[in-house]
Design a protein around this motif. Structure first.
Motif, PDB file in Angstrom:
ATOM      1  N   VAL A 218       0.823  -1.504   0.261  1.00  0.00           N
ATOM      2  CA  VAL A 218       0.055   0.001  -0.106  1.00  0.00           C
ATOM      3  C   VAL A 218       0.862   0.789  -0.046  1.00  0.00           C
ATOM      4  CG1 VAL A 218      -1.673   1.450   1.294  1.00  0.00           C
ATOM      5  CG2 VAL A 218      -1.494  -1.086   1.309  1.00  0.00           C
ATOM      6  N   VAL A 219       1.438   1.303   1.055  1.00  0.00           N
ATOM      7  CA  VAL A 219       2.903   2.423   0.903  1.00  0.00           C
ATOM      8  C   VAL A 219       3.537   2.476  -0.537  1.00  0.00           C
ATOM      9  CG1 VAL A 219       4.687   3.397   2.465  1.00  0.00           C
ATOM     10  CG2 VAL A 219       2.994   2.383   3.561  1.00  0.00           C
ATOM     11  N   TYR A 220       4.046   1.285  -0.824  1.00  0.00           N
ATOM     12  CA  TYR A 220       4.963   1.558  -1.916  1.00  0.00           C
ATOM     13  C   TYR A 220       3.498   2.183  -3.229  1.00  0.00           C
ATOM     14  CZ  TYR A 220       8.011   0.478  -5.659  1.00  0.00           C
ATOM     15  OH  TYR A 220       8.330  -0.216  -7.434  1.00  0.00           O
ATOM     16  N   GLY A 221       2.492   1.212  -3.589  1.00  0.00           N
ATOM     17  CA  GLY A 221       1.862   1.936  -4.058  1.00  0.00           C
ATOM     18  C   GLY A 221       1.120   2.820  -4.301  1.00  0.00           C
ATOM     19  N   ASN A 277      -5.032  11.912  12.969  1.00  0.00           N
ATOM     20  CA  ASN A 277      -3.774  11.683  12.967  1.00  0.00           C
ATOM     21  C   ASN A 277      -3.574  11.544  11.171  1.00  0.00           C
ATOM     22  OD1 ASN A 277      -0.873  11.687  13.848  1.00  0.00           O
ATOM     23  ND2 ASN A 277      -1.240   9.910  12.600  1.00  0.00           N
ATOM     24  N   LEU A 278      -4.089  10.843  10.551  1.00  0.00           N
ATOM     25  CA  LEU A 278      -3.806  10.748   8.608  1.00  0.00           C
ATOM     26  C   LEU A 278      -3.881  11.921   7.843  1.00  0.00           C
ATOM     27  CD1 LEU A 278      -5.024   7.920   7.039  1.00  0.00           C
ATOM     28  CD2 LEU A 278      -5.449   9.656   5.912  1.00  0.00           C
ATOM     29  N   PHE A 279      -4.748  12.768   8.219  1.00  0.00           N
ATOM     30  CA  PHE A 279      -5.450  14.123   7.961  1.00  0.00           C
ATOM     31  C   PHE A 279      -3.689  15.317   7.606  1.00  0.00           C
ATOM     32  CE2 PHE A 279      -9.514  12.672   7.025  1.00  0.00           C
ATOM     33  CZ  PHE A 279      -9.739  13.185   5.907  1.00  0.00           C
ATOM     34  N   ALA A 280      -3.615  15.376   8.742  1.00  0.00           N
ATOM     35  CA  ALA A 280      -2.520  16.042   9.878  1.00  0.00           C
ATOM     36  C   ALA A 280      -1.265  15.685   8.674  1.00  0.00           C
ATOM     37  CB  ALA A 280      -2.883  16.291  11.724  1.00  0.00           C
ATOM     38  N   MET A 281      -0.817  14.325   8.514  1.00  0.00           N
ATOM     39  CA  MET A 281       0.434  13.850   8.295  1.00  0.00           C
ATOM     40  C   MET A 281       0.571  13.900   6.983  1.00  0.00           C
ATOM     41  SD  MET A 281       2.246  13.780  11.081  1.00  0.00           S
ATOM     42  CE  MET A 281       3.481  13.113  10.162  1.00  0.00           C
ATOM     43  N   LEU A 282      -1.059  13.957   6.540  1.00  0.00           N
ATOM     44  CA  LEU A 282      -1.068  13.716   4.799  1.00  0.00           C
ATOM     45  C   LEU A 282      -0.534  15.401   4.869  1.00  0.00           C
ATOM     46  CD1 LEU A 282      -4.174  12.898   2.805  1.00  0.00           C
ATOM     47  CD2 LEU A 282      -2.660  14.589   2.684  1.00  0.00           C
ATOM     48  N   ALA A 283      -1.191  15.583   4.601  1.00  0.00           N
ATOM     49  CA  ALA A 283      -0.596  17.137   4.135  1.00  0.00           C
ATOM     50  C   ALA A 283       0.766  18.308   4.971  1.00  0.00           C
ATOM     51  CB  ALA A 283      -1.779  18.451   5.198  1.00  0.00           C
ATOM     52  N   VAL A 285       3.533  16.460   5.595  1.00  0.00           N
ATOM     53  CA  VAL A 285       4.795  15.362   4.926  1.00  0.00           C
ATOM     54  C   VAL A 285       4.416  15.487   3.291  1.00  0.00           C
ATOM     55  CG1 VAL A 285       5.015  12.661   3.768  1.00  0.00           C
ATOM     56  CG2 VAL A 285       5.339  13.294   6.315  1.00  0.00           C
ATOM     57  N   GLY A 286       3.376  15.618   3.038  1.00  0.00           N
ATOM     58  CA  GLY A 286       3.058  15.999   1.428  1.00  0.00           C
ATOM     59  C   GLY A 286       3.679  17.099   1.077  1.00  0.00           C
ATOM     60  N   GLY A 409       1.344  10.313   5.375  1.00  0.00           N
ATOM     61  CA  GLY A 409       2.383  10.807   4.461  1.00  0.00           C
ATOM     62  C   GLY A 409       2.742  10.396   3.417  1.00  0.00           C
ATOM     63  N   ALA A 410       2.380   8.804   2.699  1.00  0.00           N
ATOM     64  CA  ALA A 410       2.547   8.675   1.723  1.00  0.00           C
ATOM     65  C   ALA A 410       1.833   8.916   0.553  1.00  0.00           C
ATOM     66  CB  ALA A 410       2.851   6.787   1.464  1.00  0.00           C
ATOM     67  N   LEU A 411       0.495   9.690   1.327  1.00  0.00           N
ATOM     68  CA  LEU A 411      -1.257   9.452   0.459  1.00  0.00           C
ATOM     69  C   LEU A 411      -0.561  11.216   0.672  1.00  0.00           C
ATOM     70  CD1 LEU A 411      -3.957   8.036   3.141  1.00  0.00           C
ATOM     71  CD2 LEU A 411      -3.108   7.974   0.131  1.00  0.00           C
TER      72      LEU A 411
END
Length: 503
Positions: A218-221, A277-283, A285-286, A409-411
């Protein structure tokens, strides 16, 4: 399971132990970004192929993400301090191997081993905080410091890399890990007691393999989506990972206590926190790559200068995590998180207005706003996860939170990277000099970094190429910032809906 203070209040020894835990946290977070500026030096000495260079950069994060859940479960069973010490030894050995690598293959192997070491250290660190601070008020303060150290480590990585590369060879960026890990090996047995789950069932190897088979594809893809778009091969990686994830969850339900506590996800405070947390890291890191490229490529700063300026938002926002925790003790934390997302949305809105000639302070101001808002959100989320997790399962709960961090982060890289790249290429469709050779034009359309390299090879067209590429990059920068602002507004709604009753 032993405890430090039966009265529930952490004393001086616990706080000194907490300081010792910040050592691996800083090093593991720095290793995520420390290699970015060293790539040209590695390329010169080891001559890796383009594929090998990608693996040198990415293998650390892939292995770290894939093994977090497994290592969190291992720590709950064998003891978190024991796993922390084993990780320190592994991290030191891998750092030495990386520092003196004489071939791309050796460096890739060393980076993979660093990922294994990092996967043992991260959940152990956060899990031990849960055990050291049974009092929620003290634990929230510790988590605020932990969050600031985590974001500070990622920001310090490029700066440390720049300072070392000014004086030493590229292997020094890895060698710096060793003395600090030796210090941890000395301090941890003196300051940290052992914690483990006395009721843990036998370790389930199949669950560990399924978690690895779920997270890695998933992370790689998702990361490949940013580079290749929605191609069949890339989507198949994500599909395989999702299927393995379904099998992993099914096994956790069928075998209670196998590797993770599936009941945790039935608690809104836990499942909602993972999502927020996923929303926060998405922004966070992205968008980091955009600011780095803006400073280095759009403004033409050298490595050290860019690294120093990139620290400014982190230094400005360092106090927001403790402030958010303090406010969260008086106001529903879901609303405080929503406020953090709104602050981040404001920061991205500021960045969406960046144009050629925009003052640097304006860009740094926008960066400080979004970084401060998201650091506040991450601090509150981490505190909620540790509060709801039973002390004996704190390691696996921490690993789940950190796995969500890696996925977020990957997203972020995939979504914001794809948006910016699409705009960049669209702007360049008619903006390049007509006399530019087609092969060179194709390289320029790939990225601003490629455009900068092409400009050095074709001096007669350098000015026109750089002007067009930088203008196109800023267009992509603005649209990516606008997209991030919209995601932050969504995050604010999700925080309130998912956590209002739990916080």
């Amino acid at each position: 399971m032993t405890t430090h203070n039966p009265r529930g209040q952490a004393g001086r020894r616990e706080w000194f132990g907490f300081v010792a835990l910040l050592i691996p946290l800083l090093l593991v977070s720095m290793d995520v970004s420390i290699l970015y500026f060293a790539v040209p030096f590695v390329a010169r000495d080891l001559a890796p192929s383009s594929t090998e260079q990608l693996w040198i950069l990415d293998i650390y994060g892939f292995v770290l993400a894939g093994l977090l859940i497994t290592m969190g479960g291992v720590g709950d069973r064998i003891g978190r301090r024991r796993l922390l010490l084993a990780g320190a030894v592994a991290f030191s050995a891998a750092s030495l191997l990386a520092a003196y690598a004489s071939s791309p293959e050796t460096l890739i192997l060393a980076r993979a081993l660093l990922g294994i070491g990092g996967a043992t250290l991260m959940p152990s660190t956060l899990g031990l905080i849960r055990n050291l601070f049974p009092d929620e008020t003290q634990r929230n303060k510790a988590v605020a410091i932990w969050t600031a150290a985590l974001s500070g480590g990622v920001a310090l990585g490029p700066l440390l890399c720049g300072l070392l590369l000014e004086r030493f060879w590229w292997g020094s960026v890895f060698l710096v890990n060793v003395p600090f890990m030796v210090l941890l090996l000395i301090a941890a047995p003196l300051l940290l007691p052992e914690f483990k789950n006395p009721a843990a069932v036998r370790f389930d190897l199949l669950s560990a393999l399924l978690s690895l088979a779920a997270i890695l594809p998933v992370v790689y893809g998702v990361k490949q989506l940013a580079a290749d778009g929605p191609e069949t091969t890339t989507l198949s990686y994500v599909g395989v990972g999702v299927l393995m994830g379904v099998l992993f969850v099914w096994r956790q339900i069928a075998r209670p206590g196998s590797l993770i506590d599936i009941d945790l996800f039935r608690r809104a405070a836990f499942s909602g926190s993972i999502l927020v947390n996923l929303f926060a890291m998405l922004a966070i890191v992205g968008f980091a790559v955009y600011l780095t490229q803006y400073l280095q490529l759009a403004l033409g700063m050298d490595t050290l200068e860019a690294a120093l300026w990139s620290l400014v938002p982190t230094l400005v926002t360092g106090g927001l995590a403790p402030a958010a925790v303090a406010i969260g003790q008086k106001v529903n934390r879901a609303y405080v998180m929503a406020g953090g997302f709104l602050l981040a949305a404001a920061g991205f809105t500021v960045l969406s207005q960046v144009q050629t000639g925009t003052a640097l302070w304006f860009v740094l101001f926008g960066g400080a706003l979004y970084a401060g808002g998201l650091v506040a959100v991450i601090s509150l989320v981490t505190g909620m996860v540790l509060a709801v997790a039973p002390p004996e399962r704190a390691g696996s709960a921490s690993a789940l939170l950190e796995s969500g961090t890696e996925l977020g982060g990957a997203l972020g890289i995939a979504i914001l990277g794809s948006v910016g790249t699409a705009v960049y290429r669209g702007e360049l469709a008619s903006g390049l000099p007509a006399a530019l050779p087609e092969t060179a034009a194709d390289q320029v359309r790939e990225s601003l970094a490629n455009a900068t390299a092409v400009a050095t090879q074709i001096p007669q067209a350098a000015g026109d190429v750089l002007t067009a590429a930088r203008s196109a990059f800023l267009a992509g920068f603005d649209v990516a910032a606008t997209t991030a602002a919209a995601i932050m507004l969504t995050g604010a709604v999700v925080a309130v809906v998912a956590l209002r009753k739990a916080a």
